[in-house]
Design a protein around this motif. Structure first.
Motif, PDB file in Angstrom:
ATOM      1  N   THR A  88       3.831  10.227  -9.300  1.00  0.00           N
ATOM      2  CA  THR A  88       3.184  10.476 -10.596  1.00  0.00           C
ATOM      3  C   THR A  88       2.506  11.842 -10.610  1.00  0.00           C
ATOM      4  O   THR A  88       2.577  12.580 -11.606  1.00  0.00           O
ATOM      5  CB  THR A  88       2.146   9.379 -10.882  1.00  0.00           C
ATOM      6  OG1 THR A  88       2.794   8.099 -10.860  1.00  0.00           O
ATOM      7  CG2 THR A  88       1.503   9.597 -12.241  1.00  0.00           C
ATOM      8  N   LEU A  89       1.853  12.187  -9.507  1.00  0.00           N
ATOM      9  CA  LEU A  89       1.193  13.491  -9.415  1.00  0.00           C
ATOM     10  C   LEU A  89       2.210  14.629  -9.490  1.00  0.00           C
ATOM     11  O   LEU A  89       1.989  15.630 -10.182  1.00  0.00           O
ATOM     12  CB  LEU A  89       0.395  13.569  -8.114  1.00  0.00           C
ATOM     13  CG  LEU A  89      -0.379  14.872  -7.867  1.00  0.00           C
ATOM     14  CD1 LEU A  89      -1.421  15.082  -8.957  1.00  0.00           C
ATOM     15  CD2 LEU A  89      -1.036  14.865  -6.486  1.00  0.00           C
ATOM     16  N   LEU A  90       3.336  14.464  -8.760  1.00  0.00           N
ATOM     17  CA  LEU A  90       4.372  15.497  -8.794  1.00  0.00           C
ATOM     18  C   LEU A  90       4.985  15.630 -10.185  1.00  0.00           C
ATOM     19  O   LEU A  90       5.251  16.738 -10.661  1.00  0.00           O
ATOM     20  CB  LEU A  90       5.459  15.181  -7.761  1.00  0.00           C
ATOM     21  CG  LEU A  90       5.044  15.290  -6.282  1.00  0.00           C
ATOM     22  CD1 LEU A  90       6.188  14.846  -5.371  1.00  0.00           C
ATOM     23  CD2 LEU A  90       4.641  16.720  -5.940  1.00  0.00           C
ATOM     24  N   LEU A  91       5.210  14.493 -10.836  1.00  0.00           N
ATOM     25  CA  LEU A  91       5.767  14.533 -12.193  1.00  0.00           C
ATOM     26  C   LEU A  91       4.814  15.227 -13.151  1.00  0.00           C
ATOM     27  O   LEU A  91       5.231  16.020 -13.999  1.00  0.00           O
ATOM     28  CB  LEU A  91       6.050  13.111 -12.667  1.00  0.00           C
ATOM     29  CG  LEU A  91       6.670  12.976 -14.062  1.00  0.00           C
ATOM     30  CD1 LEU A  91       8.014  13.691 -14.125  1.00  0.00           C
ATOM     31  CD2 LEU A  91       6.825  11.505 -14.445  1.00  0.00           C
ATOM     32  N   TRP A  92       3.501  14.953 -13.024  1.00  0.00           N
ATOM     33  CA  TRP A  92       2.505  15.626 -13.868  1.00  0.00           C
ATOM     34  C   TRP A  92       2.509  17.129 -13.621  1.00  0.00           C
ATOM     35  O   TRP A  92       2.426  17.931 -14.548  1.00  0.00           O
ATOM     36  CB  TRP A  92       1.125  15.047 -13.575  1.00  0.00           C
ATOM     37  CG  TRP A  92       0.013  15.825 -14.231  1.00  0.00           C
ATOM     38  CD1 TRP A  92      -0.405  15.743 -15.515  1.00  0.00           C
ATOM     39  CD2 TRP A  92      -0.797  16.830 -13.601  1.00  0.00           C
ATOM     40  NE1 TRP A  92      -1.438  16.622 -15.756  1.00  0.00           N
ATOM     41  CE2 TRP A  92      -1.703  17.308 -14.592  1.00  0.00           C
ATOM     42  CE3 TRP A  92      -0.851  17.352 -12.315  1.00  0.00           C
ATOM     43  CZ2 TRP A  92      -2.642  18.293 -14.320  1.00  0.00           C
ATOM     44  CZ3 TRP A  92      -1.803  18.339 -12.047  1.00  0.00           C
ATOM     45  CH2 TRP A  92      -2.675  18.795 -13.028  1.00  0.00           C
ATOM     46  N   ARG A  93       2.628  17.490 -12.341  1.00  0.00           N
ATOM     47  CA  ARG A  93       2.636  18.911 -11.983  1.00  0.00           C
ATOM     48  C   ARG A  93       3.858  19.617 -12.570  1.00  0.00           C
ATOM     49  O   ARG A  93       3.751  20.711 -13.151  1.00  0.00           O
ATOM     50  CB  ARG A  93       2.632  19.060 -10.465  1.00  0.00           C
ATOM     51  CG  ARG A  93       2.691  20.482  -9.948  1.00  0.00           C
ATOM     52  CD  ARG A  93       1.471  21.270 -10.345  1.00  0.00           C
ATOM     53  NE  ARG A  93       1.528  22.626  -9.816  1.00  0.00           N
ATOM     54  CZ  ARG A  93       0.636  23.568 -10.102  1.00  0.00           C
ATOM     55  NH1 ARG A  93      -0.366  23.287 -10.929  1.00  0.00           N
ATOM     56  NH2 ARG A  93       0.737  24.769  -9.586  1.00  0.00           N
ATOM     57  N   VAL A  94       5.023  18.991 -12.435  1.00  0.00           N
ATOM     58  CA  VAL A  94       6.255  19.587 -12.971  1.00  0.00           C
ATOM     59  C   VAL A  94       6.187  19.687 -14.485  1.00  0.00           C
ATOM     60  O   VAL A  94       6.581  20.689 -15.087  1.00  0.00           O
ATOM     61  CB  VAL A  94       7.482  18.772 -12.523  1.00  0.00           C
ATOM     62  CG1 VAL A  94       8.739  19.244 -13.256  1.00  0.00           C
ATOM     63  CG2 VAL A  94       7.675  18.877 -11.015  1.00  0.00           C
ATOM     64  N   THR A  95       5.667  18.655 -15.138  1.00  0.00           N
ATOM     65  CA  THR A  95       5.550  18.667 -16.604  1.00  0.00           C
ATOM     66  C   THR A  95       4.626  19.790 -17.065  1.00  0.00           C
ATOM     67  O   THR A  95       4.903  20.476 -18.057  1.00  0.00           O
ATOM     68  CB  THR A  95       5.020  17.316 -17.095  1.00  0.00           C
ATOM     69  OG1 THR A  95       5.879  16.267 -16.658  1.00  0.00           O
ATOM     70  CG2 THR A  95       4.942  17.291 -18.616  1.00  0.00           C
ATOM     71  N   VAL A 125       0.827  -1.205   0.000  1.00  0.00           N
ATOM     72  CA  VAL A 125       0.000   0.000   0.000  1.00  0.00           C
ATOM     73  C   VAL A 125       0.858   1.250   0.000  1.00  0.00           C
ATOM     74  O   VAL A 125       0.607   2.225  -0.731  1.00  0.00           O
ATOM     75  CB  VAL A 125      -0.967  -0.020   1.207  1.00  0.00           C
ATOM     76  CG1 VAL A 125      -1.672   1.325   1.337  1.00  0.00           C
ATOM     77  CG2 VAL A 125      -1.970  -1.144   1.067  1.00  0.00           C
ATOM     78  N   LEU A 126       1.906   1.248   0.854  1.00  0.00           N
ATOM     79  CA  LEU A 126       2.799   2.408   0.895  1.00  0.00           C
ATOM     80  C   LEU A 126       3.484   2.623  -0.452  1.00  0.00           C
ATOM     81  O   LEU A 126       3.657   3.766  -0.904  1.00  0.00           O
ATOM     82  CB  LEU A 126       3.841   2.221   2.003  1.00  0.00           C
ATOM     83  CG  LEU A 126       3.323   2.293   3.443  1.00  0.00           C
ATOM     84  CD1 LEU A 126       4.452   1.984   4.426  1.00  0.00           C
ATOM     85  CD2 LEU A 126       2.733   3.663   3.728  1.00  0.00           C
ATOM     86  N   GLY A 127       3.897   1.541  -1.105  1.00  0.00           N
ATOM     87  CA  GLY A 127       4.523   1.664  -2.424  1.00  0.00           C
ATOM     88  C   GLY A 127       3.582   2.269  -3.449  1.00  0.00           C
ATOM     89  O   GLY A 127       3.967   3.105  -4.275  1.00  0.00           O
ATOM     90  N   ALA A 128       2.303   1.842  -3.381  1.00  0.00           N
ATOM     91  CA  ALA A 128       1.311   2.390  -4.311  1.00  0.00           C
ATOM     92  C   ALA A 128       1.077   3.873  -4.059  1.00  0.00           C
ATOM     93  O   ALA A 128       0.941   4.675  -4.993  1.00  0.00           O
ATOM     94  CB  ALA A 128       0.008   1.601  -4.196  1.00  0.00           C
ATOM     95  N   VAL A 129       1.019   4.237  -2.747  1.00  0.00           N
ATOM     96  CA  VAL A 129       0.825   5.650  -2.404  1.00  0.00           C
ATOM     97  C   VAL A 129       2.007   6.487  -2.877  1.00  0.00           C
ATOM     98  O   VAL A 129       1.837   7.584  -3.452  1.00  0.00           O
ATOM     99  CB  VAL A 129       0.608   5.803  -0.893  1.00  0.00           C
ATOM    100  CG1 VAL A 129       0.632   7.277  -0.502  1.00  0.00           C
ATOM    101  CG2 VAL A 129      -0.686   5.144  -0.468  1.00  0.00           C
ATOM    102  N   VAL A 130       3.230   6.018  -2.638  1.00  0.00           N
ATOM    103  CA  VAL A 130       4.427   6.752  -3.065  1.00  0.00           C
ATOM    104  C   VAL A 130       4.445   6.896  -4.586  1.00  0.00           C
ATOM    105  O   VAL A 130       4.772   7.961  -5.133  1.00  0.00           O
ATOM    106  CB  VAL A 130       5.691   6.041  -2.568  1.00  0.00           C
ATOM    107  CG1 VAL A 130       6.938   6.656  -3.193  1.00  0.00           C
ATOM    108  CG2 VAL A 130       5.776   6.115  -1.045  1.00  0.00           C
ATOM    109  N   THR A 131       4.078   5.811  -5.292  1.00  0.00           N
ATOM    110  CA  THR A 131       4.040   5.871  -6.760  1.00  0.00           C
ATOM    111  C   THR A 131       3.009   6.886  -7.248  1.00  0.00           C
ATOM    112  O   THR A 131       3.254   7.653  -8.186  1.00  0.00           O
ATOM    113  CB  THR A 131       3.722   4.488  -7.331  1.00  0.00           C
ATOM    114  OG1 THR A 131       4.703   3.544  -6.892  1.00  0.00           O
ATOM    115  CG2 THR A 131       3.699   4.517  -8.851  1.00  0.00           C
ATOM    116  N   ALA A 132       1.846   6.907  -6.590  1.00  0.00           N
ATOM    117  CA  ALA A 132       0.804   7.867  -6.977  1.00  0.00           C
ATOM    118  C   ALA A 132       1.260   9.298  -6.734  1.00  0.00           C
ATOM    119  O   ALA A 132       1.035  10.195  -7.566  1.00  0.00           O
ATOM    120  CB  ALA A 132      -0.476   7.565  -6.200  1.00  0.00           C
ATOM    121  N   ILE A 133       1.900   9.521  -5.563  1.00  0.00           N
ATOM    122  CA  ILE A 133       2.391  10.878  -5.262  1.00  0.00           C
ATOM    123  C   ILE A 133       3.461  11.293  -6.268  1.00  0.00           C
ATOM    124  O   ILE A 133       3.469  12.429  -6.756  1.00  0.00           O
ATOM    125  CB  ILE A 133       2.920  10.933  -3.822  1.00  0.00           C
ATOM    126  CG1 ILE A 133       1.764  10.727  -2.818  1.00  0.00           C
ATOM    127  CG2 ILE A 133       3.617  12.263  -3.558  1.00  0.00           C
ATOM    128  CD1 ILE A 133       2.234  10.628  -1.381  1.00  0.00           C
TER     129      ILE A 133
END
Length: 224
Positions: free
Chosen positions: A24-31, A14-22
């Motif tokens: 991904t969100l940060l990468l989308w924001r930076v892009t 679960v923690l891995g999925a949460v970290v991956t989601a965060i």
């Protein structure tokens, strides 16, 4: 598998999925931020900038020209120029419409000039110039530029000869054409010295006579 190990594996997943989601969100924001900044920089480095000025005529400094020029690096569309107080045409063109008040398109680095009037009536005038344009033909918003144009700064300027080499060349060609018209119309006569074969024969005989005379003089001066 022990129950506690199953719980640990589930929590880690679960923690891995949460970290991956965060991430991904940060990468989308930076892009997104990079895309916006890239577009803003592209727009800032490619934009029209149109100015309208009153300048001395290239042929006569006592006359004024109106010039509209795109000093930016992109094409300007639907250009509107306004002077406050309004400009007036010269006396010879007072009945005609003022030129260069609207232009459909102006390429970067290009300008259009039109004769306006004599400088004397407007040399002490201050104008507020407003120029607006569109970046594209179908653009819904207009961009603009407003500034003060003080013509009194042009008082006392002088010029030695023509300011443009092209004007100097044109003046010299005009003078040559006018001089040649006098010759072609026989208004002025051209004096021409012609050296013909008869002149060459006469000169040759004169040289021969001079040579024979010198030979006789040398022969008479020899000692006996």
């Amino acid at each position: 598998m022990p129950v506690w190990l199953t719980i640990v594996v589930t929590v880690v997943s679960v923690l891995g999925a949460v970290v991956t989601a965060i991430a991904t969100l940060l990468l989308w924001r930076v892009t997104k931020v990079l895309a916006v900044e890239t577009r803003r920089m592209a727009d800032a480095s490619s934009q029209p900038h149109v100015v309208a000025t009153i300048e001395p005529n290239r042929w006569s400094m006592i006359h004024a020209d109106l010039r509209v020029e795109n000093t930016g690096n992109a094409t300007a569309y639907d250009i509107e120029v306004e002077f406050d107080p309004p400009l007036q045409n010269g006396e010879s063109r007072s009945e005609k419409q003022l030129p260069l008040q609207r232009l459909s398109v102006l390429k970067p680095g290009h300008g259009i000039t039109s004769y306006l009037t004599e400088f004397e009536p407007i040399i002490d005038q201050k104008y507020t110039v407003s120029v607006t344009w569109k970046r594209s033909r179908d653009a819904s918003t207009r961009e603009g530029n407003s500034y003060e144009l003080d013509l009194s700064a042009l008082k006392g300027i002088s010029r030695l000869g023509a300011s443009d080499p092209g004007v100097q060349i044109a003046e010299q060609i005009k003078k040559m054409r006018e001089d040649w018209q006098y010759v072609a119309s026989s208004f002025k006569k051209v004096k021409v010295d012609i050296y013909t074969s008869a002149d060459r024969l006469h000169e040759q005989r004169a040289l021969e006579r001079r040579w024979r005379r010198e030979e006789r003089q040398r022969a008479g001066s020899k000692p006996e």
